[in-house]
Design a protein around this motif. Structure first.
Motif, PDB file in Angstrom:
ATOM      1  N   MET A   1       0.843  -1.184   0.000  1.00 13.27           N
ATOM      2  CA  MET A   1       0.000   0.000   0.000  1.00 13.27           C
ATOM      3  C   MET A   1       0.883   1.241   0.000  1.00 13.27           C
ATOM      4  SD  MET A   1      -2.886   0.824   2.760  1.00 13.27           S
ATOM      5  CE  MET A   1      -4.418   1.208   2.103  1.00 13.27           C
ATOM      6  N   LYS A   2       0.634   2.133  -0.921  1.00 13.54           N
ATOM      7  CA  LYS A   2       1.437   3.342  -1.023  1.00 13.54           C
ATOM      8  C   LYS A   2       0.907   4.404  -0.065  1.00 13.54           C
ATOM      9  CE  LYS A   2       3.435   3.541  -5.535  1.00 13.54           C
ATOM     10  NZ  LYS A   2       3.520   4.299  -6.757  1.00 13.54           N
ATOM     11  N   SER A   3       1.823   5.220   0.392  1.00 15.86           N
ATOM     12  CA  SER A   3       1.451   6.323   1.281  1.00 15.86           C
ATOM     13  C   SER A   3       1.252   7.586   0.450  1.00 15.86           C
ATOM     14  CB  SER A   3       2.556   6.545   2.308  1.00 15.86           C
ATOM     15  OG  SER A   3       2.278   7.687   3.061  1.00 15.86           O
ATOM     16  N   ASN A   4       0.290   8.393   0.822  1.00 12.14           N
ATOM     17  CA  ASN A   4       0.031   9.658   0.131  1.00 12.14           C
ATOM     18  C   ASN A   4       0.911  10.789   0.654  1.00 12.14           C
ATOM     19  OD1 ASN A   4      -1.859   8.628  -1.590  1.00 12.14           O
ATOM     20  ND2 ASN A   4      -3.575   9.102  -0.256  1.00 12.14           N
ATOM     21  N   ARG A   5       1.634  10.499   1.702  1.00 10.99           N
ATOM     22  CA  ARG A   5       2.483  11.536   2.295  1.00 10.99           C
ATOM     23  C   ARG A   5       3.710  11.759   1.426  1.00 10.99           C
ATOM     24  NH1 ARG A   5       2.474   9.598   8.537  1.00 10.99           N
ATOM     25  NH2 ARG A   5       0.251   9.898   8.881  1.00 10.99           N
ATOM     26  N   ARG A   6       4.099  13.001   1.311  1.00  4.18           N
ATOM     27  CA  ARG A   6       5.305  13.333   0.547  1.00  4.18           C
ATOM     28  C   ARG A   6       6.469  13.445   1.507  1.00  4.18           C
ATOM     29  NH1 ARG A   6       3.327  17.494  -4.086  1.00  4.18           N
ATOM     30  NH2 ARG A   6       1.650  16.185  -4.774  1.00  4.18           N
ATOM     31  N   SER A   7       7.627  13.147   1.006  1.00  4.48           N
ATOM     32  CA  SER A   7       8.813  13.235   1.847  1.00  4.48           C
ATOM     33  C   SER A   7       9.125  14.705   2.126  1.00  4.48           C
ATOM     34  CB  SER A   7      10.009  12.569   1.166  1.00  4.48           C
ATOM     35  OG  SER A   7      10.415  13.334   0.061  1.00  4.48           O
ATOM     36  N   SER A   8       9.865  14.934   3.193  1.00  3.30           N
ATOM     37  CA  SER A   8      10.213  16.315   3.536  1.00  3.30           C
ATOM     38  C   SER A   8      11.120  16.928   2.474  1.00  3.30           C
ATOM     39  CB  SER A   8      10.872  16.377   4.907  1.00  3.30           C
ATOM     40  OG  SER A   8      12.098  15.674   4.897  1.00  3.30           O
ATOM     41  N   ALA A   9      11.942  16.117   1.809  1.00  2.23           N
ATOM     42  CA  ALA A   9      12.802  16.631   0.741  1.00  2.23           C
ATOM     43  C   ALA A   9      11.961  17.131  -0.422  1.00  2.23           C
ATOM     44  CB  ALA A   9      13.770  15.552   0.278  1.00  2.23           C
ATOM     45  N   THR A  10      10.898  16.402  -0.758  1.00  2.15           N
ATOM     46  CA  THR A  10      10.015  16.829  -1.845  1.00  2.15           C
ATOM     47  C   THR A  10       9.309  18.118  -1.477  1.00  2.15           C
ATOM     48  OG1 THR A  10       9.663  14.537  -2.458  1.00  2.15           O
ATOM     49  CG2 THR A  10       8.095  16.129  -3.315  1.00  2.15           C
ATOM     50  N   LYS A  11       8.858  18.235  -0.238  1.00  2.00           N
ATOM     51  CA  LYS A  11       8.185  19.458   0.215  1.00  2.00           C
ATOM     52  C   LYS A  11       9.131  20.645   0.156  1.00  2.00           C
ATOM     53  CE  LYS A  11       4.844  17.299   3.307  1.00  2.00           C
ATOM     54  NZ  LYS A  11       4.434  17.159   4.710  1.00  2.00           N
ATOM     55  N   LYS A  12      10.370  20.443   0.587  1.00  2.00           N
ATOM     56  CA  LYS A  12      11.354  21.532   0.561  1.00  2.00           C
ATOM     57  C   LYS A  12      11.663  21.941  -0.872  1.00  2.00           C
ATOM     58  CE  LYS A  12      13.570  20.422   4.919  1.00  2.00           C
ATOM     59  NZ  LYS A  12      14.784  19.925   5.555  1.00  2.00           N
ATOM     60  N   SER A  13      11.775  20.948  -1.741  1.00  2.00           N
ATOM     61  CA  SER A  13      12.059  21.242  -3.140  1.00  2.00           C
ATOM     62  C   SER A  13      10.921  22.041  -3.771  1.00  2.00           C
ATOM     63  CB  SER A  13      12.264  19.929  -3.898  1.00  2.00           C
ATOM     64  OG  SER A  13      12.433  20.179  -5.263  1.00  2.00           O
ATOM     65  N   ARG A  14       9.686  21.650  -3.497  1.00  2.00           N
ATOM     66  CA  ARG A  14       8.531  22.363  -4.041  1.00  2.00           C
ATOM     67  C   ARG A  14       8.452  23.782  -3.479  1.00  2.00           C
ATOM     68  NH1 ARG A  14       4.084  19.709  -6.276  1.00  2.00           N
ATOM     69  NH2 ARG A  14       2.746  21.165  -5.138  1.00  2.00           N
ATOM     70  N   ARG A  15       8.737  23.928  -2.194  1.00  2.00           N
ATOM     71  CA  ARG A  15       8.712  25.246  -1.569  1.00  2.00           C
ATOM     72  C   ARG A  15       9.775  26.149  -2.180  1.00  2.00           C
ATOM     73  NH1 ARG A  15       9.738  24.581   4.226  1.00  2.00           N
ATOM     74  NH2 ARG A  15       7.740  23.530   4.164  1.00  2.00           N
ATOM     75  N   LEU A  16      10.966  25.589  -2.405  1.00  2.00           N
ATOM     76  CA  LEU A  16      12.048  26.351  -3.019  1.00  2.00           C
ATOM     77  C   LEU A  16      11.675  26.758  -4.444  1.00  2.00           C
ATOM     78  CD1 LEU A  16      14.911  27.425  -2.652  1.00  2.00           C
ATOM     79  CD2 LEU A  16      15.747  25.248  -3.532  1.00  2.00           C
ATOM     80  N   HIS A  17      11.078  25.842  -5.200  1.00  2.00           N
ATOM     81  CA  HIS A  17      10.643  26.150  -6.560  1.00  2.00           C
ATOM     82  C   HIS A  17       9.602  27.263  -6.558  1.00  2.00           C
ATOM     83  CE1 HIS A  17       9.642  25.611 -10.736  1.00  2.00           C
ATOM     84  NE2 HIS A  17       8.364  25.493 -10.398  1.00  2.00           N
ATOM     85  N   ARG A  18       8.627  27.190  -5.660  1.00  2.00           N
ATOM     86  CA  ARG A  18       7.595  28.235  -5.581  1.00  2.00           C
ATOM     87  C   ARG A  18       8.195  29.576  -5.194  1.00  2.00           C
ATOM     88  NH1 ARG A  18       4.295  24.340  -2.580  1.00  2.00           N
ATOM     89  NH2 ARG A  18       4.899  25.545  -0.763  1.00  2.00           N
ATOM     90  N   THR A  19       9.182  29.563  -4.295  1.00  2.00           N
ATOM     91  CA  THR A  19       9.825  30.814  -3.879  1.00  2.00           C
ATOM     92  C   THR A  19      10.561  31.455  -5.048  1.00  2.00           C
ATOM     93  OG1 THR A  19      10.092  29.973  -1.644  1.00  2.00           O
ATOM     94  CG2 THR A  19      11.473  31.828  -2.269  1.00  2.00           C
ATOM     95  N   TRP A  20      11.321  30.644  -5.800  1.00  2.00           N
ATOM     96  CA  TRP A  20      12.043  31.180  -6.954  1.00  2.00           C
ATOM     97  C   TRP A  20      11.087  31.680  -8.026  1.00  2.00           C
ATOM     98  CZ3 TRP A  20      16.676  32.932  -6.860  1.00  2.00           C
ATOM     99  CH2 TRP A  20      17.617  32.384  -6.000  1.00  2.00           C
ATOM    100  N   ALA A  21       9.989  30.968  -8.224  1.00  2.00           N
ATOM    101  CA  ALA A  21       8.999  31.401  -9.215  1.00  2.00           C
ATOM    102  C   ALA A  21       8.385  32.735  -8.799  1.00  2.00           C
ATOM    103  CB  ALA A  21       7.909  30.336  -9.367  1.00  2.00           C
ATOM    104  N   TRP A  22       8.096  32.882  -7.506  1.00  2.00           N
ATOM    105  CA  TRP A  22       7.537  34.134  -6.992  1.00  2.00           C
ATOM    106  C   TRP A  22       8.530  35.271  -7.209  1.00  2.00           C
ATOM    107  CZ3 TRP A  22       9.116  37.497  -3.136  1.00  2.00           C
ATOM    108  CH2 TRP A  22       8.182  38.429  -2.744  1.00  2.00           C
ATOM    109  N   MET A  23       9.808  35.022  -6.951  1.00  2.00           N
ATOM    110  CA  MET A  23      10.828  36.059  -7.120  1.00  2.00           C
ATOM    111  C   MET A  23      10.990  36.441  -8.587  1.00  2.00           C
ATOM    112  SD  MET A  23      13.654  34.865  -4.324  1.00  2.00           S
ATOM    113  CE  MET A  23      14.839  36.101  -4.780  1.00  2.00           C
TER     114      MET A  23
END
Length: 58
Positions: free
Chosen positions: A1-23
């Motif tokens: 059974m797969k988990s729907n939770r994302r790893s913390s590395a994926t969350k950090k990567s997405r947050r960093l991508h969103r921050t750069w896109a905003w800038m």
């Protein structure tokens, strides 16, 4: 059974991508604010030096 939770590395990567896109979207506004701040700073410094020079001459 797969988990729907994302790893913390994926969350950090997405947050960093969103921050750069905003800038990237707001770089012209950020540059304008930086220029305005530099202008105010330079003006304040010049006025301060003029007053200091004037006080030294008295």
């Amino acid at each position: 059974m797969k988990s729907n939770r994302r790893s913390s590395a994926t969350k950090k990567s997405r947050r960093l991508h969103r921050t750069w896109a905003w800038m990237r979207r707001r770089r012209r506004v950020m540059a304008a604010h930086a220029l305005r701040g530099a202008s105010y700073s330079a003006g304040t410094g010049i006025v301060g030096l003029l007053f200091w020079w004037f006080e030294q001459r008295l």
